[in-house]
Write a protein that holds these residues in place. Structure first.
Motif, short mmCIF file in Angstrom:
data_model
loop_
_atom_site.label_atom_id
_atom_site.label_comp_id
_atom_site.label_asym_id
_atom_site.label_seq_id
_atom_site.Cartn_x
_atom_site.Cartn_y
_atom_site.Cartn_z
N HIS A 38 0.81 -1.22 0.00
CA HIS A 38 0.00 0.00 0.00
C HIS A 38 0.84 1.27 0.00
O HIS A 38 0.30 2.36 0.12
N SER A 39 2.16 1.15 -0.10
CA SER A 39 3.02 2.33 -0.10
C SER A 39 2.59 3.30 -1.20
O SER A 39 2.65 2.98 -2.38
N PHE A 40 2.15 4.51 -0.80
CA PHE A 40 1.66 5.48 -1.78
C PHE A 40 2.70 5.78 -2.86
O PHE A 40 2.37 5.77 -4.05
N PRO A 41 3.96 6.05 -2.48
CA PRO A 41 4.96 6.38 -3.51
C PRO A 41 5.61 5.16 -4.15
O PRO A 41 6.55 5.32 -4.93
N GLY A 42 5.18 3.97 -3.82
CA GLY A 42 5.72 2.77 -4.45
C GLY A 42 7.04 2.31 -3.88
O GLY A 42 7.82 1.63 -4.56
#
Length: 468
Positions: free
Chosen positions: A82-86
């Motif tokens: 779920h890491s927003f910045p990937g």
């Protein structure tokens, strides 16, 4: 095959050794499963790791780290993805995937739960609510427990019980040199301090032990909607009303176009609205009384706040944050909803174009603020609110415009910024990481980083560089 992934020497002795010692799945560039394996929640992120190692236990994690060290591969760690910045992927590197380590064991007598790093929030809630208990966690059930916890963990129960990290009793983890350690208040206390807010920088946490808290199973919860044009008056009332609400109540304000959900009448679908979403985790009758003034304010378009199972409320945001959609977030902490902040928020929210974009305001305080600022690595405990401005689309179409709306809205609020919640950061650089922790904490974290990860192996994150 991506050139960066293809260039990595995966056929050498180190990889053959990994194959012999690894019990989980290994997926390389060119394998049939590769394109699916490299996907994460944020569809706008596309990276090409050289190898994805699906670990089944601690021994696999150690073996994967050894392979990375022997080959020089960069490392990323993925649990829920779920890491927003990937940052749960790395270009041309080795992804240590923990999704298959998803065991949960509840001890109802001692009110604790042990959960492996691949557990998602919905699975944890299901097990703990069976016993009428819960760990305060996030607001989307397919979020990974590990990433959420290691950055702090805000959600519906935080004002009553604190952040997710405030429930931690211990963690099992593997450090950069492959050493297995258990960190707690009694064992490795400095590492345990750092894990609670900056944990992804210090190793691969394989298992968490949490304190459980009585919750529900019924809570008074749900959204109350007004036309977005009335946001200035709604927010001014809300600001004054929350000054003396009990800690059992946590609220989230959302500006968006009303989604096409079954609970929302069709004639409201797509209507710009401001919603105050409530969760009263206490006596139902007391909750109804506390919420009465809010429900009576103005002329709400819709009131869906009612007694319901906690697990039902926990999943209410799931349809709005589906895996694979394109997401761009900017965030900031703001001490108080002044008239200026309210007017900027209301005016900018009226410009939302996408049916998926939102401007979200989390109410903090309560138990979050009663933990001392220096007791954990988490920053900003005294802040009043956390803003999360989302520019979202199902696909790339229109995504650039939503991203620009997010940036412009964030910039308009910049004079009132008071820090940032680290789990809401995109890839924004070292200065923003310092804003998340503060200069004093960051110095302490950098010294600990030099001790536990001097080569900065764990750098695919909101990175804390080793001191010196």
């Amino acid at each position: 095959m991506n050139a960066a992934a293809a260039a990595v020497p995966l056929d050498g002795t180190a990889f053959q050794e990994l194959e012999r010692s690894f019990s989980g799945r290994l997926v390389r560039s060119g394998d049939l499963a590769y394109d699916e394996a490299r996907k994460i929640w944020n569809g706008s992120i596309s990276k090409f790791p050289a190898l994805i190692a699906y670990c089944t236990g601690v021994a696999d994690v150690v073996a994967a780290l050894r392979c990375a060290a022997n080959t020089g591969l960069p490392v990323a760690v993925r649990s829920g993805g779920h890491s927003f910045p990937g940052q749960s992927l790395c270009e041309g590197g080795l992804v240590i995937d923990l999704s298959e380590m998803n065991g949960i064991r509840v001890d109802p007598e001692n009110r604790t739960v042990r959960a492996q790093a691949g557990v998602l929030l919905g699975a944890l809630d299901r097990e703990t609510q069976h016993f009428g208990m819960a760990v305060p966690s996030g607001i989307v059930t397919h979020t990974g427990l590990a990433g959420l916890t290691l950055g702090g963990g805000i959600g519906w129960l935080m004002r009553k019980y604190g952040l997710t990290v405030d429930q931690l009793l211990s963690v099992d983890m593997v450090t950069a040199d492959g050493t297995f350690v258990t960190a707690s208040e009694a064992r490795e206390p400095e590492l345990f301090w750092a894990v609670r807010g900056a944990g992804s920088n210090f190793g691969v946490v394989t298992e968490f032990e949490f304190r459980l808290n009585p919750v529900g199973p019924t809570v008074v919860a749900g959204p109350i909607l007004w036309p977005m044009e009335e946001a200035p008056s709604v927010l001014r009332f809300y600001r004054d009303w929350i000054t003396d609400v009990p800690d059992e109540l946590t609220t989230v304000v959302v500006h968006r176009k009303a989604p096409p959900l079954a609970a929302i009448p069709p004639e409201l679908h797509g209507t710009p609205v401001v919603a105050v979403i409530c969760c009263y985790a206490g006596d139902v009758e007391a909750g109804e009384e506390v919420l009465r003034p809010l429900r009576a304010f103005g002329k709400p378009l819709l009131d869906l706040c009612a007694p319901k199972p906690f697990v039902q409320h926990q999943s209410m945001f799931d349809p709005s944050f589906r895996p694979g959609w394109w997401y761009y977030f900017r965030a900031c902490d703001i001490d108080r909803l002044t008239d200026e902040v309210i007017d900027i928020t209301a005016e900018r929210s009226l410009r939302i174009a996408s049916p998926l974009s939102t401007c979200v305001i989390f109410q903090l305080g309560g138990a979050v603020a009663r933990v001392g600022e220096d007791e954990t690595a988490v920053g900003g405990r005294g802040t009043g609110h956390t803003f999360n401005i989302n520019g979202n689309r199902e696909t790339a179409g229109g995504f650039a415009e939503e991203r620009q709306w997010v940036r412009d809205t964030w910039s308009a609020l910049e004079p009132y910024h008071a820090g940032v919640y680290v789990n809401f950061l995109m890839d924004e650089g070292a200065e923003r990481v310092q804003q998340a922790y503060g200069a004093g904490k960051l110095r302490r974290l950098r010294e600990l980083k030099r001790r536990y990860d001097p080569a900065n192996v764990f750098r695919s994150n909101q990175n804390i560089a080793p001191a010196g």
